[in-house]
Design a protein around this motif. Structure first.
Motif, PDB file in Angstrom:
ATOM      1  N   LYS A  65       0.860  -1.185   0.000  1.00  0.00           N
ATOM      2  CA  LYS A  65       0.000   0.000   0.000  1.00  0.00           C
ATOM      3  C   LYS A  65       0.896   1.234   0.000  1.00  0.00           C
ATOM      4  N   TYR A  66       0.495   2.227  -0.771  1.00  0.00           N
ATOM      5  CA  TYR A  66       1.247   3.473  -0.789  1.00  0.00           C
ATOM      6  C   TYR A  66       0.850   4.313   0.409  1.00  0.00           C
ATOM      7  N   ARG A  68       0.294   7.600   2.708  1.00  0.00           N
ATOM      8  CA  ARG A  68      -0.123   8.973   2.382  1.00  0.00           C
ATOM      9  C   ARG A  68       0.232   9.915   3.537  1.00  0.00           C
ATOM     10  N   ASP A  69       0.480  11.145   3.180  1.00  0.00           N
ATOM     11  CA  ASP A  69       0.769  12.141   4.209  1.00  0.00           C
ATOM     12  C   ASP A  69      -0.550  12.687   4.761  1.00  0.00           C
ATOM     13  N   GLU A  70      -0.469  13.696   5.640  1.00  0.00           N
ATOM     14  CA  GLU A  70      -1.676  14.235   6.279  1.00  0.00           C
ATOM     15  C   GLU A  70      -2.612  14.926   5.297  1.00  0.00           C
ATOM     16  N   ASN A  71      -2.120  15.325   4.121  1.00  0.00           N
ATOM     17  CA  ASN A  71      -2.962  15.958   3.096  1.00  0.00           C
ATOM     18  C   ASN A  71      -3.558  14.935   2.124  1.00  0.00           C
ATOM     19  N   GLY A  72      -3.217  13.659   2.294  1.00  0.00           N
ATOM     20  CA  GLY A  72      -3.755  12.620   1.430  1.00  0.00           C
ATOM     21  C   GLY A  72      -2.913  12.337   0.196  1.00  0.00           C
ATOM     22  N   LYS A  73      -1.759  13.000   0.083  1.00  0.00           N
ATOM     23  CA  LYS A  73      -0.890  12.768  -1.069  1.00  0.00           C
ATOM     24  C   LYS A  73      -0.044  11.518  -0.827  1.00  0.00           C
ATOM     25  N   ILE A  74       0.197  10.790  -1.901  1.00  0.00           N
ATOM     26  CA  ILE A  74       1.030   9.593  -1.815  1.00  0.00           C
ATOM     27  C   ILE A  74       2.477   9.992  -1.556  1.00  0.00           C
ATOM     28  N   GLU A 102       7.591   7.409   7.301  1.00  0.00           N
ATOM     29  CA  GLU A 102       6.313   6.814   6.919  1.00  0.00           C
ATOM     30  C   GLU A 102       6.529   5.592   6.019  1.00  0.00           C
TER      31      GLU A 102
END
Length: 137
Positions: A65-66, A68-74, A102
């Motif tokens: 699974k990729y 994601r950061d807190e903004n939802g970007k991979i 992460e």
């Protein structure tokens, strides 16, 4: 006569007994590490090493699974995980090398989800076998 037959039987049985991965040539005994046996590979027609590699690849694909950061970007990057399958057949993380925590955490989670298996062995005794897996997210 019975003793002679028994003695011959014991000698023959002792000569035919061999352990997998152990070879004797002259005065030299060499032992090869036998890989762990993944659940489902016990009666496989493939070699145990090939079956282990195939099952590991299937496990990595199924759990990849990729993050994601807190903004939802991979989050993209590379991580390398070094691990053992220990004497009990469970994965143990030795090191996780990568610049992003992460990605390191996700790679560690994937490896720790490896199922318990029959441990690898050398000379008939269980041993820890080391592996290294690169991840590119």
């Amino acid at each position: 006569m019975k003793k002679l037959v028994l003695l011959c039987f014991l000698l023959f049985a002792g000569m035919t007994y061999a352990q997998e991965g152990v070879s004797v040539k002259g005065n030299t005994v060499s032992m090869k590490d036998m890989p762990p046996v993944w659940p489902g590979c016990e009666n496989s027609e493939q070699s145990s090493k090939a079956c282990f590699q195939q099952k590991l690849i299937e496990h990595l694909k199924a759990n990849y699974k990729y993050p994601r950061d807190e903004n939802g970007k991979i989050i993209r990057g590379k991580t390398v995980v070094s691990f053992n399958i220990n004497k009990e057949g469970k994965p143990e993380i030795l090191s996780v090398e990568g610049p992003k925590k992460e990605l390191n955490a996700e790679a560690k989670k994937i490896i720790m989800a490896i199922p318990q298996m029959e441990p690898g062995h050398r000379g008939g005794k269980p041993v820890a076998i080391k592996y290294k897996v690169p991840f590119t997210f």
